[in-house]
Scaffold this motif. Structure first.
Motif, PDB file in Angstrom:
ATOM      1  N   PHE A   1      93.520  34.863 -18.257  1.00  0.00           N
ATOM      2  CA  PHE A   1      93.545  34.313 -16.895  1.00  0.00           C
ATOM      3  C   PHE A   1      92.943  32.914 -16.899  1.00  0.00           C
ATOM      4  O   PHE A   1      93.491  31.980 -16.294  1.00  0.00           O
ATOM      5  CB  PHE A   1      92.765  35.236 -15.959  1.00  0.00           C
ATOM      6  CG  PHE A   1      92.878  34.873 -14.500  1.00  0.00           C
ATOM      7  CD1 PHE A   1      94.083  34.998 -13.823  1.00  0.00           C
ATOM      8  CD2 PHE A   1      91.776  34.403 -13.804  1.00  0.00           C
ATOM      9  CE1 PHE A   1      94.193  34.660 -12.475  1.00  0.00           C
ATOM     10  CE2 PHE A   1      91.869  34.064 -12.458  1.00  0.00           C
ATOM     11  CZ  PHE A   1      93.086  34.194 -11.799  1.00  0.00           C
ATOM     12  N   ALA A   2      91.832  32.749 -17.619  1.00  0.00           N
ATOM     13  CA  ALA A   2      91.163  31.455 -17.683  1.00  0.00           C
ATOM     14  C   ALA A   2      92.000  30.413 -18.422  1.00  0.00           C
ATOM     15  O   ALA A   2      91.916  29.219 -18.127  1.00  0.00           O
ATOM     16  CB  ALA A   2      89.809  31.608 -18.376  1.00  0.00           C
ATOM     17  N   PHE A   3      92.800  30.840 -19.379  1.00  0.00           N
ATOM     18  CA  PHE A   3      93.633  29.916 -20.145  1.00  0.00           C
ATOM     19  C   PHE A   3      94.857  29.490 -19.347  1.00  0.00           C
ATOM     20  O   PHE A   3      95.269  28.315 -19.386  1.00  0.00           O
ATOM     21  CB  PHE A   3      94.072  30.587 -21.456  1.00  0.00           C
ATOM     22  CG  PHE A   3      94.528  29.638 -22.524  1.00  0.00           C
ATOM     23  CD1 PHE A   3      93.603  28.925 -23.276  1.00  0.00           C
ATOM     24  CD2 PHE A   3      95.875  29.453 -22.796  1.00  0.00           C
ATOM     25  CE1 PHE A   3      94.012  28.049 -24.282  1.00  0.00           C
ATOM     26  CE2 PHE A   3      96.301  28.589 -23.789  1.00  0.00           C
ATOM     27  CZ  PHE A   3      95.360  27.880 -24.539  1.00  0.00           C
ATOM     28  N   MET A   4      95.452  30.431 -18.609  1.00  0.00           N
ATOM     29  CA  MET A   4      96.719  30.164 -17.942  1.00  0.00           C
ATOM     30  C   MET A   4      96.563  29.431 -16.612  1.00  0.00           C
ATOM     31  O   MET A   4      97.399  28.590 -16.262  1.00  0.00           O
ATOM     32  CB  MET A   4      97.472  31.481 -17.722  1.00  0.00           C
ATOM     33  CG  MET A   4      97.922  32.169 -18.995  1.00  0.00           C
ATOM     34  SD  MET A   4      98.970  31.144 -20.048  1.00  0.00           S
ATOM     35  CE  MET A   4     100.358  30.853 -18.944  1.00  0.00           C
ATOM     36  N   VAL A   5      95.516  29.743 -15.845  1.00  0.00           N
ATOM     37  CA  VAL A   5      95.379  29.155 -14.505  1.00  0.00           C
ATOM     38  C   VAL A   5      95.334  27.629 -14.561  1.00  0.00           C
ATOM     39  O   VAL A   5      96.125  26.946 -13.876  1.00  0.00           O
ATOM     40  CB  VAL A   5      94.157  29.737 -13.771  1.00  0.00           C
ATOM     41  CG1 VAL A   5      93.824  28.904 -12.533  1.00  0.00           C
ATOM     42  CG2 VAL A   5      94.420  31.183 -13.372  1.00  0.00           C
TER      43      VAL A   5
ATOM     44  N   ILE B   1     101.448  35.049 -25.211  1.00  0.00           N
ATOM     45  CA  ILE B   1     101.211  34.357 -23.935  1.00  0.00           C
ATOM     46  C   ILE B   1     100.342  33.125 -24.166  1.00  0.00           C
ATOM     47  O   ILE B   1     100.633  32.030 -23.667  1.00  0.00           O
ATOM     48  CB  ILE B   1     100.554  35.314 -22.917  1.00  0.00           C
ATOM     49  CG1 ILE B   1     101.495  36.483 -22.603  1.00  0.00           C
ATOM     50  CG2 ILE B   1     100.185  34.559 -21.633  1.00  0.00           C
ATOM     51  CD1 ILE B   1     100.852  37.564 -21.746  1.00  0.00           C
ATOM     52  N   LEU B   2      99.272  33.286 -24.936  1.00  0.00           N
ATOM     53  CA  LEU B   2      98.372  32.159 -25.188  1.00  0.00           C
ATOM     54  C   LEU B   2      98.973  31.174 -26.181  1.00  0.00           C
ATOM     55  O   LEU B   2      98.918  29.961 -25.983  1.00  0.00           O
ATOM     56  CB  LEU B   2      97.017  32.669 -25.688  1.00  0.00           C
ATOM     57  CG  LEU B   2      95.926  31.610 -25.877  1.00  0.00           C
ATOM     58  CD1 LEU B   2      94.552  32.173 -25.496  1.00  0.00           C
ATOM     59  CD2 LEU B   2      95.865  31.090 -27.309  1.00  0.00           C
ATOM     60  N   TYR B   3      99.567  31.701 -27.237  1.00  0.00           N
ATOM     61  CA  TYR B   3     100.032  30.823 -28.309  1.00  0.00           C
ATOM     62  C   TYR B   3     101.208  29.942 -27.894  1.00  0.00           C
ATOM     63  O   TYR B   3     101.376  28.845 -28.420  1.00  0.00           O
ATOM     64  CB  TYR B   3     100.381  31.652 -29.547  1.00  0.00           C
ATOM     65  CG  TYR B   3      99.200  31.814 -30.482  1.00  0.00           C
ATOM     66  CD1 TYR B   3      99.262  31.369 -31.788  1.00  0.00           C
ATOM     67  CD2 TYR B   3      98.023  32.395 -30.035  1.00  0.00           C
ATOM     68  CE1 TYR B   3      98.179  31.498 -32.635  1.00  0.00           C
ATOM     69  CE2 TYR B   3      96.934  32.533 -30.865  1.00  0.00           C
ATOM     70  CZ  TYR B   3      97.011  32.077 -32.169  1.00  0.00           C
ATOM     71  OH  TYR B   3      95.934  32.202 -32.990  1.00  0.00           O
ATOM     72  N   THR B   4     102.032  30.401 -26.976  1.00  0.00           N
ATOM     73  CA  THR B   4     103.137  29.555 -26.507  1.00  0.00           C
ATOM     74  C   THR B   4     102.664  28.549 -25.462  1.00  0.00           C
ATOM     75  O   THR B   4     103.377  27.583 -25.168  1.00  0.00           O
ATOM     76  CB  THR B   4     104.274  30.404 -25.914  1.00  0.00           C
ATOM     77  OG1 THR B   4     103.761  31.225 -24.847  1.00  0.00           O
ATOM     78  CG2 THR B   4     104.897  31.300 -26.984  1.00  0.00           C
ATOM     79  N   THR B   5     101.477  28.780 -24.913  1.00  0.00           N
ATOM     80  CA  THR B   5     100.941  27.869 -23.898  1.00  0.00           C
ATOM     81  C   THR B   5     100.078  26.776 -24.518  1.00  0.00           C
ATOM     82  O   THR B   5      99.974  25.673 -23.975  1.00  0.00           O
ATOM     83  CB  THR B   5     100.097  28.653 -22.867  1.00  0.00           C
ATOM     84  OG1 THR B   5     100.877  29.729 -22.342  1.00  0.00           O
ATOM     85  CG2 THR B   5      99.653  27.770 -21.714  1.00  0.00           C
ATOM     86  N   ALA B   6      99.455  27.055 -25.668  1.00  0.00           N
ATOM     87  CA  ALA B   6      98.525  26.105 -26.287  1.00  0.00           C
ATOM     88  C   ALA B   6      99.141  24.723 -26.543  1.00  0.00           C
ATOM     89  O   ALA B   6      98.487  23.698 -26.271  1.00  0.00           O
ATOM     90  CB  ALA B   6      97.973  26.691 -27.584  1.00  0.00           C
ATOM     91  N   PRO B   7     100.387  24.615 -27.060  1.00  0.00           N
ATOM     92  CA  PRO B   7     100.946  23.267 -27.262  1.00  0.00           C
ATOM     93  C   PRO B   7     101.085  22.474 -25.963  1.00  0.00           C
ATOM     94  O   PRO B   7     100.886  21.256 -25.953  1.00  0.00           O
ATOM     95  CB  PRO B   7     102.330  23.545 -27.872  1.00  0.00           C
ATOM     96  CG  PRO B   7     102.232  24.912 -28.463  1.00  0.00           C
ATOM     97  CD  PRO B   7     101.295  25.664 -27.570  1.00  0.00           C
ATOM     98  N   ALA B   8     101.414  23.188 -24.864  1.00  0.00           N
ATOM     99  CA  ALA B   8     101.533  22.505 -23.573  1.00  0.00           C
ATOM    100  C   ALA B   8     100.179  21.966 -23.125  1.00  0.00           C
ATOM    101  O   ALA B   8     100.069  20.814 -22.674  1.00  0.00           O
ATOM    102  CB  ALA B   8     102.099  23.465 -22.530  1.00  0.00           C
TER     103      ALA B   8
END
Length: 563
Positions: free
Chosen positions: A187-191, A290-297
């Motif tokens: 939640f903290a990573f995505m928000v 979920i986290l790993y595909t968001t990290a580059p962004a």
């Protein structure tokens, strides 16, 4: 409320949850302490595995490294993600079917040797202490900035918290605490990622936003970042500068190192059966993605925001986040030409700004002017990521001492209660050593953790793979391979990472391979040494070869000719 008040409130809330879960699920036996009684549901184990896997290196360090190295940072994405797939498909079901608590336990029984078990324990301790150093540094970073205490004090606070629920609850307490920690960290990573993606590109999906046009500018975000990087003399963000051989070897080391990580492997012993082990591996892969595909962004958003915020700007006009990170020593400005402007350029002689890559994820919401509660949420998520993995590593360390050394070798008749006491005492000692490494880390979070993967690749991976798939591999070959692999990797690390021998430094790398990638070379040498030694020494006993055949029989097959 200000950021510090929000952070304090969220940290107290989340830590209370973790401690409450530890008290509720405290371990009453060695089986509960080591493998949570073997009764964890597949979904819960998938969540716990994801939290165990996504350490401070994933939450804080990976996006930071990608942000500062661009295309070259993709090795961490490929290596760590591919490694988990390798572990889940190639090794986990067979290890679960073999039925031992720990990796040293598997190696000791498979290679019918206490010497092999002892070598495996030493390797597990080296891997775990190197890995946990990165986690404790992550804890110190978060506390240092958001609670405005020294990094060393932050590490000590983290030590006390993780010690409480790891020692009290063991694997049972850690498992259910990690379920809560995964929910907090994701939640903290995505928000903030969603907030910043909307702010910069208008897309609420960060993965799409990274490849979209910047709002109001008519240019794609990655093209803009390439242009900004070129203006400052940096390499193009979407082009790599690492040699291809180093990219290949780092990726391979991270992959096979993953498959040899003792704190991840042990998670597959906490479920009731092999079927649930496979299911929990699938769940974990989904949650990790979920986290790993968001990290580059996040890396792209952070790099763009940082360059636009600080480059050629008056130092005295910097927002408050800049001075607060300066106070931690993780952002350093040196006005070399005395013009009052921040020169952030690739030329080391002219560059006036040094930014620690590990602060990228933590500082990004502040740089983007997001609400205070979002900034504080990221701090709570960073702590959840670091503490969840630290707890798993501490359990591996304590289990290696109490179960694999004391019970299996020195006191086989020890009572369950005495063994549990030794495990808890070992965890206390381990967390003190981990705290020291957190205060004196060898490198950035992700780079430190990468060295642990190299050690795991060099030592455990060949012994585990050949232990499952090559029934002729004997104890002499496995022991020789592990010893040669771990010693070679340690020498390379000490020479080229810590400059403890003559001829260190990047110019001396063998074949142009970095210390982070050398685990692949050490692993290959481990395989070669193991096979050669086993060829000239006696075959394993027949009963051991039968066990190796049996664990490869699919579940549900009642009879098979194993000869």
């Amino acid at each position: 409320m200000d950021v510090q008040s929000w952070t304090l409130a969220l940290v107290i809330l989340t830590f209370s949850i973790y401690i409450g879960i530890a008290i509720w699920s405290r371990a009453g036996s060695t089986k509960e302490f080591y493998v949570a009684g073997g009764g964890v549901p597949a979904l819960a184990n998938g969540l716990a595995t994801a939290a165990d896997w996504m350490s401070a290196a994933s939450f804080l360090g990976m996006a930071g490294l990608i942000s500062y190295t661009g295309y070259d940072g993709s090795v961490y994405l490929m290596g760590w993600t591919g490694g988990y797939v390798l572990l889940a498909l190639l090794l986990a079901p067979y290890l679960r079917k073999f039925g031992q608590f720990t990796v040293p336990d598997f190696i000791g029984d498979r290679y019918y040797s206490n010497v092999a078990r002892t070598v495996a324990v030493i390797c597990a301790l080296l891997v775990s202490f190197t890995y946990v150093a990165g986690q404790m540094r992550g804890v110190g970073l978060v506390f240092s900035r958001f609670l405005e205490v020294p990094i060393n004090t932050g590490v000590i606070i983290g030590m006390i918290i993780v010690l409480f629920y790891a020692v009290l609850g063991g694997m049972k307490g850690i498992t259910y605490t990690q379920v809560a920690q995964y929910c907090v960290l994701i939640f903290a990573f995505m928000v903030p990622a969603i907030f910043i993606s909307i702010q910069m590109t208008g897309s609420p999906i960060p993965q799409i936003g990274m490849g979209s046009e910047v709002v109001g500018e008519g240019v794609y975000l990655l093209d803009k970042l390439d242009g900004l990087s070129a203006e400052l003399g940096f390499d193009s963000y979407t082009d790599g500068s690492k040699p291809l051989i180093d990219i290949f070897f780092i990726t391979a080391a991270l992959m096979v190192g993953t498959a040899g990580l003792p704190h991840v492997i042990v998670r597959f012993f906490t479920v009731p059966n092999v079927r649930d082990a496979r299911k929990s591996a699938g769940y974990a892969l989904l949650f990790i993605a979920i986290l790993y595909t968001t990290a580059p962004a996040i890396a792209v958003f952070a790099r763009t925001n940082l360059i636009e915020t600080v480059s050629d700007q008056p130092y005295e006009d910097m927002p408050s986040w800049f001075s607060k990170w300066e106070a931690t020593g993780l952002v350093v400005f040196e006005d070399k030409n005395q013009d009052g402007l921040i020169q952030y350029v690739a030329d080391k002689n002219a560059n006036e700004l040094t930014v620690d890559p590990d602060i990228t994820v933590l500082a990004n919401p502040e740089i983007a002017n997001l609400p205070n509660w979002v900034i504080a949420l990221v701090a709570a998520g960073g702590l959840a990521a670091a503490l969840s993995t630290a707890a798993g590593l501490l359990l591996v360390i304590s289990t290696s001492v109490s179960h694999d050394l004391i019970k299996k070798q020195f006191r086989p008749d020890i009572s369950d209660r005495a063994e549990l006491l030794i495990a808890r005492m070992s965890a206390v000692v381990a967390v003190c050593i981990a705290g020291y490494f957190g205060i004196n880390p060898p490198d950035f979070v992700a780079a430190t953790v990468a060295l642990a993967f190299g050690l795991a690749a060099a030592s455990f991976f060949p012994a585990i793979v050949m232990g499952i798939f090559y029934k002729k591999m004997n104890k002499e070959g496995a022991i020789a391979g592990m010893v040669v692999g771990i010693l070679l990797m340690m020498y390379y690390m000490l020479r080229f990472k810590f400059d403890m021998f003559e001829g260190g430094g990047k110019d001396g790398w063998w074949f142009g391979i970095s210390p982070e990638g050398f685990g692949t070379v050490a692993m290959l040498i481990n395989f070669i040494v193991s096979i050669i030694i086993s060829y000239f020494t006696p075959d394993p006993p027949d009963e051991v070869q039968e066990i190796v055949e049996r664990i490869r029989i699919p579940s549900g097959v009642k009879e098979a000719n194993i000869h």
